[in-house]
Design a protein around this motif. Structure first.
Motif, short mmCIF file in Angstrom:
data_model
loop_
_atom_site.label_atom_id
_atom_site.label_comp_id
_atom_site.label_asym_id
_atom_site.label_seq_id
_atom_site.Cartn_x
_atom_site.Cartn_y
_atom_site.Cartn_z
N HIS A 198 17.07 -138.19 78.87
CA HIS A 198 17.53 -139.26 79.75
C HIS A 198 16.51 -139.57 80.85
CE1 HIS A 198 18.57 -135.52 81.77
NE2 HIS A 198 18.55 -136.19 82.92
N LEU A 199 15.50 -138.71 81.01
CA LEU A 199 14.48 -138.93 82.03
C LEU A 199 13.43 -139.92 81.54
CD1 LEU A 199 13.73 -135.25 83.18
CD2 LEU A 199 15.21 -136.93 84.29
N SER A 200 12.89 -140.68 82.47
CA SER A 200 11.77 -141.55 82.14
C SER A 200 10.51 -140.68 82.03
CB SER A 200 11.57 -142.59 83.24
OG SER A 200 11.03 -141.98 84.41
N PRO A 201 9.47 -141.18 81.38
CA PRO A 201 8.23 -140.41 81.33
C PRO A 201 7.71 -140.02 82.73
CG PRO A 201 8.15 -142.11 79.68
CD PRO A 201 9.40 -142.36 80.51
N ASP A 202 7.83 -140.91 83.69
CA ASP A 202 7.37 -140.59 85.05
C ASP A 202 8.22 -139.49 85.68
OD1 ASP A 202 5.29 -142.37 84.90
OD2 ASP A 202 6.25 -143.93 86.11
N GLU A 203 9.53 -139.53 85.47
CA GLU A 203 10.39 -138.47 86.00
C GLU A 203 10.05 -137.13 85.35
OE1 GLU A 203 14.58 -140.69 87.05
OE2 GLU A 203 14.04 -140.46 84.93
N ALA A 204 9.76 -137.15 84.06
CA ALA A 204 9.38 -135.92 83.35
C ALA A 204 8.05 -135.38 83.89
CB ALA A 204 9.27 -136.19 81.85
N LYS A 205 7.12 -136.27 84.19
CA LYS A 205 5.85 -135.83 84.78
C LYS A 205 6.09 -135.15 86.12
CE LYS A 205 2.97 -139.34 82.61
NZ LYS A 205 2.19 -140.56 82.79
N GLU A 206 6.95 -135.75 86.94
CA GLU A 206 7.26 -135.16 88.25
C GLU A 206 7.88 -133.78 88.11
OE1 GLU A 206 9.67 -138.16 90.13
OE2 GLU A 206 7.94 -139.44 90.54
N CYS A 207 8.79 -133.62 87.16
CA CYS A 207 9.43 -132.32 86.94
C CYS A 207 8.42 -131.29 86.45
CB CYS A 207 10.57 -132.46 85.94
SG CYS A 207 11.98 -133.40 86.55
N TYR A 208 7.55 -131.71 85.56
CA TYR A 208 6.50 -130.82 85.04
C TYR A 208 5.61 -130.33 86.18
CZ TYR A 208 2.83 -129.16 81.86
OH TYR A 208 1.93 -128.38 81.18
N ILE A 209 5.19 -131.26 87.02
CA ILE A 209 4.34 -130.94 88.17
C ILE A 209 5.05 -129.96 89.09
CG2 ILE A 209 3.27 -131.88 90.27
CD1 ILE A 209 2.84 -134.51 88.55
N GLU A 210 6.34 -130.19 89.37
CA GLU A 210 7.11 -129.31 90.25
C GLU A 210 7.17 -127.88 89.70
OE1 GLU A 210 11.00 -130.92 91.04
OE2 GLU A 210 10.16 -132.82 91.72
N ILE A 211 7.39 -127.74 88.41
CA ILE A 211 7.47 -126.40 87.81
C ILE A 211 6.13 -125.69 87.91
CG2 ILE A 211 7.76 -125.12 85.65
CD1 ILE A 211 9.89 -127.14 84.85
N ILE A 212 5.06 -126.37 87.56
CA ILE A 212 3.73 -125.76 87.62
C ILE A 212 3.41 -125.36 89.05
CG2 ILE A 212 1.25 -126.16 87.32
CD1 ILE A 212 2.82 -125.66 84.70
N ASP A 213 3.67 -126.25 90.00
CA ASP A 213 3.39 -125.93 91.41
C ASP A 213 4.21 -124.73 91.87
OD1 ASP A 213 1.53 -127.96 91.60
OD2 ASP A 213 2.87 -129.36 92.64
N SER A 214 5.47 -124.64 91.47
CA SER A 214 6.30 -123.51 91.88
C SER A 214 5.82 -122.20 91.24
CB SER A 214 7.78 -123.75 91.57
OG SER A 214 8.02 -123.70 90.18
N LEU A 215 5.33 -122.27 90.01
CA LEU A 215 4.80 -121.08 89.34
C LEU A 215 3.53 -120.58 90.02
CD1 LEU A 215 5.33 -122.08 85.61
CD2 LEU A 215 6.51 -120.25 86.85
N ILE A 216 2.71 -121.51 90.45
CA ILE A 216 1.45 -121.13 91.10
C ILE A 216 1.72 -120.52 92.47
CG2 ILE A 216 -0.65 -122.08 92.15
CD1 ILE A 216 -0.75 -123.99 89.71
N LYS A 217 2.73 -121.02 93.18
CA LYS A 217 3.05 -120.51 94.51
C LYS A 217 3.65 -119.11 94.45
CE LYS A 217 3.67 -124.99 96.64
NZ LYS A 217 4.60 -125.98 97.15
N SER A 218 4.31 -118.78 93.36
CA SER A 218 4.98 -117.48 93.29
C SER A 218 4.12 -116.40 92.67
CB SER A 218 6.28 -117.57 92.51
OG SER A 218 6.04 -118.03 91.20
#
Length: 89
Positions: free
Chosen positions: A69-89
């Protein structure tokens, strides 16, 4: 955020993800990253299966379907958020 900025951030996140090992990520995170990547780059999942369809593919397809149900741009934002959170932890 402009489309170009989002695309640049997404490509940077994909490059960061490529440096991560599968063993370092829980399987549910791997599946979410897979789904967001596919939705961001291919759009909504195509459910046509071929003869070499395996159980592993079913899990991946299910993860992708759950976020279809997500647009490609929304999916990109979610992907970026996960990667950023993994790098911070």
């Amino acid at each position: 955020m402009t489309k170009k900025d989002l695309d640049t951030l997404f490509l940077e996140a994909v490059a960061k993800a490529a440096d991560m090992t599968q063993a370092s990520l829980p399987q549910d995170v791997q599946l979410r990253l897979y789904a967001f990547y596919k939705q961001a780059t291919y759009g909504t999942v195509d459910l046509r299966q071929n003869s070499s369809y395996h159980l592993r593919d079913a899990f991946k397809t299910n993860a992708w379907m759950q976020i279809s149900h997500l647009s490609p741009d929304e999916a990109k934002e979610c992907y970026i958020e996960i990667i950023d959170s993994l790098i911070k932890s």
